[in-house]
Design a protein around this motif. Structure first.
Motif, PDB file in Angstrom:
ATOM      1  N   SER B 100      59.044  66.099  25.223  1.00 26.00           N
ATOM      2  CA  SER B 100      58.009  64.352  25.418  1.00 26.00           C
ATOM      3  C   SER B 100      57.174  63.427  26.168  1.00 26.00           C
ATOM      4  O   SER B 100      56.066  63.445  25.874  1.00 26.00           O
ATOM      5  N   LEU B 101      57.286  64.527  27.406  1.00 28.56           N
ATOM      6  CA  LEU B 101      56.894  64.121  28.424  1.00 28.56           C
ATOM      7  C   LEU B 101      55.610  65.160  28.474  1.00 28.56           C
ATOM      8  O   LEU B 101      54.101  63.806  28.224  1.00 28.56           O
ATOM      9  N   ALA B 121      44.394  57.752  32.555  1.00 22.83           N
ATOM     10  CA  ALA B 121      45.327  57.622  31.947  1.00 22.83           C
ATOM     11  C   ALA B 121      46.303  56.788  32.121  1.00 22.83           C
ATOM     12  O   ALA B 121      47.318  57.281  30.645  1.00 22.83           O
ATOM     13  N   TYR B 122      47.117  56.696  33.341  1.00 22.52           N
ATOM     14  CA  TYR B 122      48.381  55.858  32.648  1.00 22.52           C
ATOM     15  C   TYR B 122      47.912  54.724  32.109  1.00 22.52           C
ATOM     16  O   TYR B 122      48.900  53.532  32.318  1.00 22.52           O
ATOM     17  N   MET B 123      47.168  53.959  32.073  1.00 20.06           N
ATOM     18  CA  MET B 123      46.475  53.058  31.580  1.00 20.06           C
ATOM     19  C   MET B 123      47.012  53.138  29.894  1.00 20.06           C
ATOM     20  O   MET B 123      47.844  52.444  29.042  1.00 20.06           O
ATOM     21  N   VAL B 124      46.655  54.383  29.279  1.00 23.09           N
ATOM     22  CA  VAL B 124      46.998  54.890  27.604  1.00 23.09           C
ATOM     23  C   VAL B 124      48.290  55.532  27.649  1.00 23.09           C
ATOM     24  O   VAL B 124      49.061  54.759  27.137  1.00 23.09           O
ATOM     25  N   ALA B 310      63.471  56.019  31.424  1.00 19.66           N
ATOM     26  CA  ALA B 310      62.733  57.011  31.240  1.00 19.66           C
ATOM     27  C   ALA B 310      60.846  56.847  30.624  1.00 19.66           C
ATOM     28  O   ALA B 310      60.612  57.594  31.652  1.00 19.66           O
ATOM     29  N   LEU B 311      60.545  56.082  30.165  1.00 26.84           N
ATOM     30  CA  LEU B 311      60.157  54.989  30.354  1.00 26.84           C
ATOM     31  C   LEU B 311      59.107  55.126  31.514  1.00 26.84           C
ATOM     32  O   LEU B 311      58.072  56.020  31.778  1.00 26.84           O
ATOM     33  N   LEU B 312      59.638  54.541  32.472  1.00 21.09           N
ATOM     34  CA  LEU B 312      59.131  53.833  34.056  1.00 21.09           C
ATOM     35  C   LEU B 312      58.804  55.498  33.901  1.00 21.09           C
ATOM     36  O   LEU B 312      57.782  55.983  35.237  1.00 21.09           O
ATOM     37  N   LEU B 313      59.938  56.314  34.331  1.00 23.17           N
ATOM     38  CA  LEU B 313      59.589  58.115  35.068  1.00 23.17           C
ATOM     39  C   LEU B 313      58.309  58.477  34.402  1.00 23.17           C
ATOM     40  O   LEU B 313      57.277  59.252  34.966  1.00 23.17           O
ATOM     41  N   VAL B 314      58.073  58.570  32.722  1.00 23.71           N
ATOM     42  CA  VAL B 314      57.127  59.021  32.003  1.00 23.71           C
ATOM     43  C   VAL B 314      55.732  58.288  32.659  1.00 23.71           C
ATOM     44  O   VAL B 314      55.141  59.021  33.638  1.00 23.71           O
ATOM     45  N   ILE B 315      55.769  56.929  32.937  1.00 22.37           N
ATOM     46  CA  ILE B 315      54.400  56.487  33.832  1.00 22.37           C
ATOM     47  C   ILE B 315      54.091  56.422  34.727  1.00 22.37           C
ATOM     48  O   ILE B 315      52.919  56.884  35.227  1.00 22.37           O
ATOM     49  N   ALA B 316      55.220  56.975  35.926  1.00 22.62           N
ATOM     50  CA  ALA B 316      55.479  56.939  36.787  1.00 22.62           C
ATOM     51  C   ALA B 316      54.495  58.234  37.497  1.00 22.62           C
ATOM     52  O   ALA B 316      54.006  58.822  38.264  1.00 22.62           O
ATOM     53  N   LEU B 318      53.051  60.313  35.349  1.00 19.41           N
ATOM     54  CA  LEU B 318      51.527  60.206  34.825  1.00 19.41           C
ATOM     55  C   LEU B 318      50.462  59.466  35.483  1.00 19.41           C
ATOM     56  O   LEU B 318      49.064  60.182  36.106  1.00 19.41           O
ATOM     57  N   TRP B 319      51.022  58.539  36.334  1.00 18.06           N
ATOM     58  CA  TRP B 319      50.005  58.171  36.825  1.00 18.06           C
ATOM     59  C   TRP B 319      50.288  58.563  38.687  1.00 18.06           C
ATOM     60  O   TRP B 319      48.600  58.647  39.354  1.00 18.06           O
ATOM     61  N   LEU B 320      51.380  59.355  38.860  1.00 21.06           N
ATOM     62  CA  LEU B 320      50.608  60.145  40.125  1.00 21.06           C
ATOM     63  C   LEU B 320      50.020  60.966  40.409  1.00 21.06           C
ATOM     64  O   LEU B 320      49.105  61.547  40.950  1.00 21.06           O
TER      65      LEU B 320
END
Lengths: 510, 363
Positions: B100-101, B121-124, B310-316, B318-320
């Motif tokens: 999923s990531l 990208a992280y905004m998207v 999990a969603l927060l992890l994905v965001i984090a 792809l943010w980093l």
């Protein structure tokens, strides 16, 4: 109060706030009863206590009622006159009073409630009981055409503010013994009679049980109208979508009951709550069934389109001119650009100005009496519409977009759903201004995701779209001929689904 | 026994869940990838890949049929012992999570290159996370309804695609077998992985209402996906010349770019925006089964907390770290290896002892 104190303070239970009910039994002596009543009803100038000598009961008697809530004719002619007349044979009281419903009360709790509900109470010296005579005659409105849900060909009777009368209006359509009514009293201070109506052999017992449980759990001073009841028993309080149908049309309520849904009549409220509701039901009206099916289908498609336009058109416009202008061909974008030349605002602000103006005009028009309402239309339509463009604050095309949106949102037949659409429109506009088309699609995705899991009384709200039930599509966007809908919609979750036999017209042949 | 009765899936939901998981990010680049190895014979590789996928799917159903009412997460600790089983469940959860990531990251990357080039990208990703949470918090039932509805909502896309028919040149496809079987088989390597998604049957089977249709359903799902792959690939081959197609990273999008109307240009942007629906039906099931596995592991009845984390992890993540396209290709490759193990190797490995067992019982 300190924070800690505030956190640990004892909550006052709703029950504790109420006056203790007077469950004291009645006495033998009339004067004692009267003085007890006077104790209960202090500062009640509209309470009438009429004491009189009656040959009939050979002693003193009294009638007590709240003037204004009773039918005075009935009291004078059917209660007082027989009681006061001289020559009667050996008959009991009940044989003489020509009032339909008479019951006997033994305690002051009941009496208090009955007086407040508009009954007339007859006390008799030497008896520790009182007669409760049904003499309701409160002020009420005549039956009129429904305001919000006008119809072209349907019936022109709307619900009124009297629960019993509303029940009667529905029963006129469904004179069937399977139409059952369960009564509940909601509200501790101003108890409201809430009548749950359903077809006993059709409705699913679990759905009914769910509704009853929710109504029973309500602890509140009083509910004033159906909307309040709906808000207290809905499934998801944070959803923008209405989860119950509110109708002011008896024929519509009867049609829903026939589909296997449950109608809740709230006394004193001119609209009836219907559940479980589905999303698609908000886009249907009774007129669909009184016009020919091709026409009705066309109108339904129109409504679907209107829903999409009312929700997405301003958002799409914002997205197209501020983000994804490459999607529009050059000539078109040039003409759009020309009209936007003098506009100082970004598209989102421009759209917001116009949309908010529109909503304000609409709210202003709703509360105003008709003659002034027209003025609002003129001010809004001509002055704002024309002048704002000439002043260069808003572009021409924006005005067109907003006008389209407004017209579309008026096509949605249900007021609650139209209001939900208004809210969603603003959300979509913001998303479009931030992320363009992608934002709109993500908003749509979220909306679909929300609609899919929304439930009304535990029954899927998105049916027949999600879960997909093709058998219900006969009466969804399409409105196929009535004879083809032999089964009740599965979306209402019924236990008896057969609705009609083979009625297909075959001309003069066999 | 009926542990999952509340979340039952109808046969259609089951079909479209699997189909949705199969058709995703791969479709956009598939024609080029196939053309690189197999030339215009690539569409034959799809057929072979489809056969392999159907075979593997049937094996999976065959295994799960023995233990109706239990997902792979329940079964593994049963067979491998508590700790080893849990370890494998962790690996499977990690596989689903990684899948999923990858899909989410690829989605964000494509949106970034194709539509929103200025948005970080992280905004998207944050934007995409909102509907993800809304849908997945409702559980598998809602996910099933979602997948089914999205399938119907996107049916118009192949229809619009037929408007390019006048511009196609079907001679590009001839001769068939021009370079022999070798390249076609090489191409199969990538196509059998495009069909990944059927391995979710390991999870889905116990939720299915009418289990007698499980095999039929999974064949239908695979076939639907095959038809879509085939449709896109054939159209691309017939539209672009065999050399031209190699130049585009995402030939599928370029295919849409050609469609123009008097009032509408750049259909590809609208197509891609709507394609987000298809991408969501890929990432949602994988993400759901990640949090499903993890919440089962921790014995939590409510998957929502895990979903949020999990969603927060994905965001984090792809943010980093915003992955480049090279990274994404590598990620997809890793996912493929994982899929090869989970989707193809595991059913075969598991079938052997089951087959032996059955033989010994019979004998």
């Amino acid at each position: 109060m300190t924070m800690r104190g505030w956190l640990t303070r004892k909550r006052v239970a709703a029950k504790d706030r109420l006056q203790p009910s007077h469950a004291r039994p009645l006495r033998d002596r009339l004067s004692e009863n009267i003085s007890e009543l006077e104790n209960i009803f202090t500062l009640t100038p509209d309470l009438v206590i009429r004491t009189f000598e009656s040959r009939l009961v050979e002693g003193t008697a009294a009638i007590v009622y709240l003037t204004g809530l009773v039918d005075k004719n009935s009291i004078n002619n059917n209660v007082l006159r027989p009681m006061l007349e001289r020559d009667q044979g050996e008959v009991g009281i009940l044989d003489l009073l020509s009032v339909g419903k008479v019951s006997i009360a033994h305690d002051f709790g009941t009496i208090e409630k009955e007086i407040l509900a508009g009954s007339c109470i007859l006390f008799v010296e030497g008896r520790n009981e009182a007669f409760v005579l049904e003499t309701h005659g409160w002020p009420q409105r005549a039956i009129e055409d429904p305001q919000l849900e006008a119809s072209l060909k349907g019936a022109h009777q709307g619900f009124v503010e009297t629960g019993i009368q509303n029940i009667a209006l529905i029963r006129r359509y469904l004179p069937n013994r399977e139409l059952k009514i369960k009564d509940f009293w909601v509200g501790d201070r101003g108890a409201t009679r809430v009548s749950v109506m359903f077809l006993h052999d059709v409705v699913h017992p679990e759905v009914l049980q769910e509704l009853e449980d929710r109504i029973k759990l309500i602890r509140i001073d009083s509910i004033l109208n159906t909307g309040e009841l709906g808000e207290l028993i809905e499934d998801n309080p944070f959803s923008p979508f209405p989860q119950f149908m509110m109708t002011e049309r008896p024929d519509s309520a009867a049609a829903h009951i026939l589909q296997g849904k449950i109608a809740v009549v709230v006394d004193r409220s001119p609209s009836v709550l219907i559940g479980p509701a589905t999303f698609s039901a908000f886009f249907q009206s009774v007129d669909d069934y009184s016009t020919r099916w091709l026409v009705a289908t066309f109108i339904r498609f129109l409504r679907g389109l209107a829903f999409l336009i009312a929700t997405f058109l301003p958002a799409v416009y914002i997205a197209l001119i501020s983000y994804n202008y490459e999607v529009i061909p050059l000539d078109l974008i040039l003409s759009v650009g020309e009209s936007r030349e003098r506009v100082p605002f970004p598209p989102l602000i421009e759209a917001m100005i116009m949309e908010l103006t529109l909503e304000m005009l609409r709210e202003a028009g709703v509360r105003l009496p008709a003659p002034i309402g027209q003025t609002v239309g003129i001010v809004g339509g001509i002055v704002i519409g024309q002048a704002v463009v000439q002043a260069g604050i808003v572009s021409n095309i924006m005005v067109i977009v907003v006008a389209f949106t407004a017209i579309s949102s008026f096509i949605i037949p249900n007021y609650d759903m139209a209001s939900a659409v208004r809210l969603l429109r603003f959300l979509m506009m913001v998303l479009a201004a931030m992320f363009g088309i992608v934002g709109i699609i993500v908003g749509l995705m979220g909306m679909i995701g929300h609609l899919i899991q929304l439930e009304s009384l535990g029954v899927p709200y998105g049916s027949p779209l999600a879960p997909v039930r093709f058998s219900d599509w006969k009466d969804f966007m399409l409105r196929l001929p009535l004879w083809s809908m032999r089964e009740r919609p599965a979306g209402a979750r019924v236990i008896q689904s057969k609705r009609q036999g083979d009625n297909r017209p075959r001309g003069d042949g066999k | 026994m009926k542990k999952y009765a509340f979340n039952e899936l109808t046969i259609f939901q089951y079909i479209f869940l699997i189909h949705g998981a199969q058709v995703g990010i791969g479709v956009l680049s598939m024609p080029r990838e196939l053309a690189e190895v197999a030339g215009t014979d690539g569409w034959l590789s799809i057929l072979i890949g489809w056969l392999a996928a159907v075979a593997a799917s049937l094996l999976i159903i065959n295994i799960m049929k023995r233990y109706p009412g239990q997902t792979i997460v329940d079964l593994l600790p049963l067979f491998l012992g508590k700790w080893l089983g849990k370890a494998v469940v962790v690996i499977i959860a990690a596989y689903c999570g990684f899948a999923s990531l990858t899909v989410i990251a690829s989605t964000a990357a494509i949106i970034n290159t194709w539509i929103l080039s200025q948005t970080p990208a992280y905004m998207v990703v944050i934007l995409l996370a909102l509907p993800t949470y809304i849908v997945l918090q409702g559980g598998l039932r809602v996910l099933g309804r979602y997948s089914e509805l999205i399938f119907y909502l996107t049916l118009w896309m192949p229809l619009v695609l037929t408007t390019i028919l006048p511009h196609t040149n079907w001679l590009h496809l001839l001769p068939i077998f021009k370079e022999g079987l070798g390249p076609i088989l090489t191409g199969t390597k990538s196509t059998i992985l495009s069909f990944l998604g059927f391995e979710l049957a390991f999870f889905l089977y116990p939720f299915l209402q009418r289990k007698q249709y499980a095999s039929l359903g999974i064949i239908v799902a695979n076939t639907l996906s095959m038809l879509i792959f085939m449709n896109i690939t054939l159209f691309s081959y017939a539209f672009f010349s065999p050399d031209e197609i190699l130049q585009y990273t995402w030939p599928t999008l370029n295919l849409w770019k050609v469609i123009e109307y008097r009032f509408l240009e750049r259909m590809d942007i609208i197509f891609l925006a709507f394609y987000l629906f298809y991408l969501s039906t890929t990432s949602f099931p994988y993400l759901y089964f990640t949090v499903f596995s993890s919440s089962q592991l921790f014995g939590a009845a409510d998957h929502r907390k895990h979903l949020g984390i999990a969603l927060l992890l994905v965001i984090a993540i792809l943010w980093l770290y915003t992955p480049t396209f090279m990274d994404l290709q590598k990620w997809t490759e890793w996912w493929s290896y994982g899929g090869l193990l989970f989707g193809y190797a595991l059913p075969i490995l598991a079938s052997v002892p089951i087959w032996l067992l059955r033989r010994s019982v019979k004998g």
